[in-house]
Every structure is written in structure tokens, then in C-alpha cells.
Scaffold this motif. Structure first.
Motif, PDB file in Angstrom:
ATOM      1  N   LEU A 183       6.284 -13.219  -1.262  1.00 22.51           N
ATOM      2  CA  LEU A 183       5.106 -13.876  -1.832  1.00 22.51           C
ATOM      3  C   LEU A 183       5.548 -14.961  -2.800  1.00 22.51           C
ATOM      4  N   VAL A 206     -10.878  -5.739   1.563  1.00 20.40           N
ATOM      5  CA  VAL A 206      -9.531  -6.293   1.656  1.00 20.40           C
ATOM      6  C   VAL A 206      -8.701  -5.733   0.519  1.00 20.40           C
ATOM      7  N   SER A 207      -7.525  -5.194   0.846  1.00 19.64           N
ATOM      8  CA  SER A 207      -6.748  -4.630  -0.248  1.00 19.64           C
ATOM      9  C   SER A 207      -5.993  -5.725  -0.986  1.00 19.64           C
ATOM     10  N   LYS A 208      -5.801  -5.483  -2.274  1.00 16.71           N
ATOM     11  CA  LYS A 208      -5.118  -6.466  -3.126  1.00 16.71           C
ATOM     12  C   LYS A 208      -4.215  -5.711  -4.096  1.00 16.71           C
ATOM     13  N   PRO A 209      -3.242  -6.397  -4.666  1.00 14.77           N
ATOM     14  CA  PRO A 209      -2.353  -5.718  -5.603  1.00 14.77           C
ATOM     15  C   PRO A 209      -3.119  -5.210  -6.815  1.00 14.77           C
ATOM     16  N   SER A 218       4.562  -3.902   3.912  1.00 15.95           N
ATOM     17  CA  SER A 218       3.388  -3.381   4.604  1.00 15.95           C
ATOM     18  C   SER A 218       3.855  -2.612   5.822  1.00 15.95           C
ATOM     19  N   LYS A 230       0.729 -11.769 -11.982  1.00 18.93           N
ATOM     20  CA  LYS A 230       1.411 -12.644 -11.026  1.00 18.93           C
ATOM     21  C   LYS A 230       2.431 -13.576 -11.654  1.00 18.93           C
ATOM     22  N   ASN A 231       2.154 -14.004 -12.887  1.00 24.42           N
ATOM     23  CA  ASN A 231       3.048 -14.965 -13.522  1.00 24.42           C
ATOM     24  C   ASN A 231       4.311 -14.321 -14.062  1.00 24.42           C
ATOM     25  N   ARG A 252       8.377 -11.736  -5.879  1.00 19.57           N
ATOM     26  CA  ARG A 252       7.355 -10.787  -5.420  1.00 19.57           C
ATOM     27  C   ARG A 252       7.564 -10.574  -3.942  1.00 19.57           C
ATOM     28  N   PRO A 255       0.828  -1.201   0.000  1.00 18.14           N
ATOM     29  CA  PRO A 255       0.000   0.000   0.000  1.00 18.14           C
ATOM     30  C   PRO A 255       0.865   1.254   0.000  1.00 18.14           C
ATOM     31  N   MET A 310      -1.462  -0.999  -4.137  1.00 13.00           N
ATOM     32  CA  MET A 310      -2.593  -1.821  -3.699  1.00 13.00           C
ATOM     33  C   MET A 310      -3.891  -1.061  -3.923  1.00 13.00           C
ATOM     34  N   GLU A 361      -4.036 -11.098 -10.826  1.00 10.38           N
ATOM     35  CA  GLU A 361      -3.976 -12.482 -11.305  1.00 10.38           C
ATOM     36  C   GLU A 361      -3.091 -12.698 -12.537  1.00 10.38           C
ATOM     37  N   GLU A 390     -12.543  -6.882  -2.984  1.00 12.27           N
ATOM     38  CA  GLU A 390     -13.853  -7.217  -2.455  1.00 12.27           C
ATOM     39  C   GLU A 390     -13.823  -7.297  -0.934  1.00 12.27           C
ATOM     40  N   LEU A 395       6.244  -8.438  -0.581  1.00  9.23           N
ATOM     41  CA  LEU A 395       5.133  -7.652  -0.065  1.00  9.23           C
ATOM     42  C   LEU A 395       5.653  -6.736   1.032  1.00  9.23           C
TER      43      LEU A 395
END
Lengths: 325, 319
Positions: A300, A267-270, A287, A277-278, A283, A115, A260, A274, A264, A285
Motif C-alpha cells: 500500500l 467494505v472492510s477497511k483497516p 489478504s 496512515k501517516n 504498509r 483481515p 480490518m 486515516e 461503510e 496488505l
């Protein structure tokens, strides 16, 4: 890849007869060749009254394709390449270096996700100043949000170098010269600049580049995502593969940051999730605890530190980034 | 008349056929978690799972199993002693990890042998590493070039290395999906094939099929998949930090939707003969430090699933 016409001058076998034969089967470029069945094409050439020459032409194009191919390497050659050319670059923060077993590896694409105000930019700036100072390597620093601060670099360099050293000023100048900052505000400009970099690195004009930082890649990519078309994702994947190619072929350590967003349920997400990610090798994280102002870093994804450090998280206050004891 | 009779005569009995097939194309058991089904050359095995779910590690372990000799200087290693070709479309293969795992495997096999001589250890390591062939590519046209020119390379391998290549690995097959989907279909002329995802995958499958006819190999391909909704519910935090507020985001929450969305064109799907699914599982109370993964055979569908963890040595261990 080239149209067949442009190959004519260099390879006399690819003459107008051959080109006409190919055109009658819908082949105009080397790319078209790749998606065609060459055995079938050879069989078709057999029926032609000029079959010998046509088949020679097919063999010629095939050998052009073959020459473009990267060589197969065996395990020993691979290992040699990594041991000789892909070094681990220290980030300038001892705790992060210890956490990552030495730092950032050349050839890897490392992503920092976290974030805002979790210290992503600080890690980037410190790594840039350390690479420029310690290895005298050139650092390409691409920013999308004016987050680059030369003042901060000066601070980092001052702390890293010995105060008794009377050459501090010249070191500082050297460091500042090594870091090249570009402001980039959209993905097309990014791709453009990356292609230029690839070209200049290939022609050996810039052999001292050791590190490439993009802060932040998510703010360049996320505006083009969404919608029903595949083009946004295609641009993202293209940028990702270009970065990986630059990293591997030119032995650069590539660092990108990803912010971030709220997902839904709050909840925070990058921001790049999806399908991104590959792409990166590593990776991390980041915080931050808002009460104590302590940032922490956790893995990660990592190609070889998968489980050796399974439950170790590095704790860094922003001060720790400032004062690397 | 004689020729007709000759023609009518059976070529071989069922027993002879079976013996011939079993010697020419023997059944092969791969290391866990692929150990539940026997494979034979010509099979195409797809390992599907979200990222990260140890797909590449499964490939690496299968590769190590293949390049290790069956026996070397009186020590049993239980490998196949054959070469492996690894086509890296993800461009994330880490050779340091590979050699580390190979060394561990060698040391592990030699542990119960008295008198460890170190000189032949290095020699064996060299022999094994030479059997591993690697190439990377950054777009699907490069991949097609590799496939088109692979025949010559395989032929050369057959001459230099005893037995030739046994495993062809592709990591991962859907890497260029988005790039190919956006390819311009330049249908300027009416009979020109348009460059598209469909066309690229068709050519790819056709080339692999042709290779398999001449060079009997087992194909192992990984494919990254997104499970359930678009949220990163499948993300595994390997080392959750304690106490910080933002760290509370729990990627593992939410119901696991077990269906994965198939995105490869049907020509690839029908080319695959075996499919195994790998995914991280919530079940990790006993092995808190290590993420637990679940495997499940989708094709042919088997009713049971295996659990495995990655231990501190970076090895897969079936629970």
C-alpha cells in the motif's frame, strides 16, 4: 523538560534573581522558554537594573536548549548511517524477501494490515524466528491477544535449520532465548513498556535488539479512539512516534499488525485508518482467498519500492510460510 | 534644508527597484508539478494531499533541483547550486531513495555528453549530497528547539557554502497535530502562557518569519489531509491482486469530495502564500501500472489542473 529551578545547581547563572525575572513573565520551565519570544525577553531584561546578568542567564538557557538539539546531518552522513547501521533483515520467507527487496529494513516501521486469518501473525512469528536464528538478534515480541505461539517458533526453526545438523537443539535454545514476549492489554502499558525499552537501549544494556513486533497494535489503540476528545488520537500518535524513534535511533526493524473492520457498505477497511496512515514507513496488505487458502501480499505504501514492483503481488499459501523453499 | 531636500529626493526609480529586486530576489521556477507559478524567496508554499500522494517525492525533486549545480565541468545540470534544509517531522525520509534519484538525475544530464569520466561523477555527487541538510524531530517542542537554533546554523552554512541555504522544507507540518491538541494547558499562574496547539503554531510561525527576514529562503511545507469523509476512499492500492475475494475492497470507489478539511490554526493558514493540492485520481486506464495523481492550485486558485504519474524510475512525469 526541566523546571528552571532544577537547573540552578548545575548552572549557577540561573539563580533566584533570574528565576524571579522569568516567573514574572510566566516562565517556569524550559518548555515555557520555548514558546516565548527570546528577543522580546532580552529586550525586557534590558530594562531591568540587573540586565547584564539576566541576559547571561537567557544565553545560558539558550545554550542548554541548543545542546539538546539533534545535530543537522548532511546527505553523505545520512547515507553513511543507513549503509552502516540500517540493514535489511530477512523475514525467513523467500518470496516475501524477494518481494520487499531483501526483507524488513532496520529503522523502518512496517505495518501488516489484513483481515483475520490472512497470515499476519504467521509472518510476524516467522520473521521473529528467522531474525533470532540467522542474526542471533534479540526480538521484542509484544502481544495483545495471546497470539504468540512458541510451538510455532519451534516449527519454523526446525524447518529453517538443516536436519543433518546435530546442533539443532542448541540452536533452538538460542533462538528461544532471543525472543522476549510481553503480554500487553492496553495502550498505557504499551507506552510504559516502550519507554522502558527506550531507556534500556539508550543505556546500552540491550544492544542486541534487532526487531520489535507488536501483534496487534490496532487492538490496543482502537479502544481509546472515538469520542469527541483528541486524547485517543494523541495516544496513537505518541505511540507511533515513539516506535519511529526507537526504530531509527536504535536501528530496530519494527513490525506492527492492524486488523480490518467492516466499513461503510460492507467494505472492510483497516481498523486504524486515516490518521494512522501517516505513521508507518511501509504498509503491506495481506489478504486470503478462502477457497484456495492462498494469501497474497501487496504494497500500500513503501518509501522506495513505489513503482518498481507496481503490479507484482506475492502469493503465499500458509504452507509457503511453513516451507520456505 | 539640505537634509530635508535629501530626504525628499526619491531613493530609486521604479526601474531601479525592479532591477534590484529581480537580481536580489529572483523569480524561481520549481520542477513540475510546481512549475505553473513563479516563486520568490519569502514565499511559503504548502503542498496538501492525502497519504500517499507523492508529497515527499515532490519535495525531494525540488530539493534535488536546488542542490544540483548550474554547470559542472562543462556539463549543464540546470540546478541552483544552493543548499537545502529538510526538517523531517514525519520521520519517514528515505535517503537511499534520495541518492538514487539524484544519481539518475546526474546520469540523465550527462547522457548527451561524450566521454563520461567517472571520477568527477563521484565528486559531483559528494558536492551535491553535502548541500542537503537534514534533521528529524519527534515532537513539536523539538521542532521549536530546531527553529530557535536554526539562525546560527544558517549563518554557519552561509560562511561555508557559497550562497547559503535557499530552500527550507518541512515534511509534514501537521504531523504533531493530535499530540499538540491534547497538550495540557497548565495555566497554574495567571500570566503563564498555556502550552497548546495554538501557542505552539504561533511560536513556530513567528520563528520562521524571523528567520525569513534575515535569511531569504523559500519555504516548502507538505501537509497531509483527509479528503471527504473519514473512510479511506483515497487509498490507492498500487498492485491490486487478482481474483481473491477480500481483495475486492475498492478503496477508490465513492464520490471524490474535493474539499479538504483544514485543521491547522489560522495563524499558519494565513502564513501560507501558495497552496497546491495533490490527490490520487481514478483516471488510470492508460497507465495501468502507475497511479495517476492530480494537482490543483488552491491559492492562488488556477482553473486548470495537471495530471502526473510516477514512472518506473521513480520520477514524476507530467501527462
Amino acid at each position: 523538560m526541566a523546571p528552571l529551578k532544577s537547573l540552578e545547581r548545575e548552572y549557577p547563572l540561573i539563580d533566584s534573581i533570574f528565576q524571579n525575572f522569568c516567573a514574572s513573565h510566566g516562565i517556569f520551565t524550559v518548555e515555557d522558554f520555548l514558546i516565548h519570544d527570546l528577543y522580546l525577553l532580552a529586550a525586557l531584561a534590558e530594562q531591568n537594573n540587573n540586565s547584564g546578568k539576566l541576559k547571561q542567564g537567557i544565553t545560558q538557557v539558550f545554550s542548554i536548549i541548543d545542546n539538546q538539539c539533534r545535530p543537522w546531518l548532511n546527505g553523505l552522513e545520512l547515507l553513511n548511517d543507513v549503509e552502516q547501521n540500517k540493514h535489511v533483515l530477512s523475514t525467513g520467507c523467500e518470496r516475501i524477501d524477494a518481494f520487499l527487496q531483501g526483507g524488513l529494513r532496520e529503522g523502518h516501521l512496517t505495518e501488516l494490515v489484513g483481515p483475520s486469518s490472512s497470515g499476519k501473525t504467521q509472518v510476524c512469528l516467522q520473521a521473529a524466528s528467522n531474525v533470532a536464528r540467522k542474526y542471533s538478534g534479540r526480538v521484542m515480541y509484544f502481544v495483545s491477544g495471546n497470539s504468540f505461539s512458541s510451538k510455532r517458533i519451534v516449527e519454523f526453526v526446525r524447518q529453517m535449520s538443516d536436519p543433518a545438523n546435530n546442533q539443532a537443539n542448541s540452536t533452538l535454545q538460542q533462538v528461544m532465548k532471543c525472543i522476549i514476549c510481553h503480554s500487553i492489554f492496553d495502550i498505557f502499558r504499551l507506552l510504559d513498556v516502550l519507554h522502558q525499552l527506550k531507556h534500556s537501549l539508550r543505556s546500552q544494556m540491550d544492544c542486541q535488539v534487532r526487531m520489535l513486533i507488536i501483534d496487534s497494535i490496532s487492538s490496543l489503540v482502537s479502544p481509546v479512539l472515538g469520542g469527541s476528545g483528541a486524547h485517543g488520537h494523541a495516544l496513537m500518535a505518541t505511540a507511533g512516534f515513539l516506535l519511529k524513534e526507537l526504530a531509527h535511533e536504535n536501528n530496530l526493524a519494527v513490525v506492527v499488525t492492524n486488523h480490518m473492520v467492516a466499513g461503510e457498505g460492507g467494505v472492510s477497511k483497516p481498523a486504524l485508518g486515516e490518521s494512522w496512515k501517516n505513521i508507518p514507513h511501509v504498509r503491506l496488505l495481506l489478504s486470503q482467498d478462502h477457497v484456495t487458502n492462498i494469501s497474497s501480499m501487496s504494497i500500500l505504501k513503501h518509501p522506495y519500492l513505489v513503482c518498481f514492483f507496481a503490479c507484482m503481488a506475492v502469493w503465499l499459501s500458509l504452507k509457503c510460510l511453513l516451507i520456505s523453499e | 534644508m539640505a537634509t530635508t531636500r535629501e530626504w525628499l529626493k526619491p531613493d530609486e526609480t521604479a526601474k531601479e527597484l525592479l532591477v534590484r529586486v529581480l537580481t536580489e530576489r529572483p523569480l524561481l521556477l520549481l520542477p513540475p508539478p510546481l512549475h505553473r507559478l513563479p516563486f520568490r524567496v519569502g514565499n511559503v508554499v504548502e503542498i496538501v494531499g492525502p497519504s500517499p500522494s507523492a508529497k515527499t517525492l515532490i519535495l525531494i525533486q525540488a530539493a534535488i533541483n536546488c542542490i544540483l549545480p548550474k554547470e559542472w565541468n562543462g556539463v549543464e545540470y540546470g540546478g541552483l547550486g544552493r543548499a537545502v534544509m529538510f526538517v523531517d517531522l514525519d520521520c519517514r525520509f528515505d535517503v537511499l531513495r534520495f541518492s538514487q534519484l539524484l544519481k539518475r538525475r546526474l546520469i540523465g544530464s550527462r547522457a548527451n555528453v561524450l566521454g563520461n569520466e567517472h571520477d568527477d561523477f563521484h565528486e559531483l555527487l559528494t558536492v551535491c549530497m553535502r548541500r542537503f541538510l537534514y534533521i528529524r524531530c519527534y515532537n513539536s517542542l523539538e521542532f521549536l528547539v530546531i527553529l530557535k537554533t536554526m539562525h546560527c546554523r544558517l549563518q554557519k552554512e552561509k560562511e561555508t557554502q557559497a550562497g547559503g541555504v535557499y530552500l527550507l522544507m518541512i515534511d509534514s507540518i501537521g504531523a504533531f497535530y493530535w499530540m499538540d491538541r491534547a497538550l495540557l494547558s497548565s495555566s497554574g499562574s495567571n500570566n503563564r502562557k498555556s502550552l497548546s496547539l495554538q501557542c505552539v503554531v504561533e511560536t513556530m510561525v513567528q520563528e520562521i518569519q524571523r528567520l525569513l527576514l534575515v535569511h531569504p529562503m523559500l519555504v516548502l511545507a507538505s501537509k497531509s489531509a483527509s479528503f471527504g469523509d473519514k473512510q479511506s476512499t483515497t487509498e490507492v492500492i498500487r498492485n491490486p491482486g487478482k481474483g481473491s475475494s477480500v481483495m475486492a475492497m475498492d478503496f477508490r470507489s465513492g464520490p471524490q469530495n474535493l474539499l479538504h478539511r483544514e485543521y491547522m490554526p489560522s495563524v499558519w493558514q494565513s502564513f501560507v502564500t501558495h497552496r497546491i493540492q495533490v490527490r490520487p485520481s481514478d483516471y488510470s486506464c492508460k497507465y495501468q501500472n502507475n497511479a495517476t495523481y492530480l494537482t490543483e492550485w488552491l491559492l492562488p486558485s488556477l482553473k486548470f489542473s495537471d495530471k502526473f504519474i510516477i514512472n518506473d524510475d521513480g520520477l514524476l512525469v507530467i501527462l
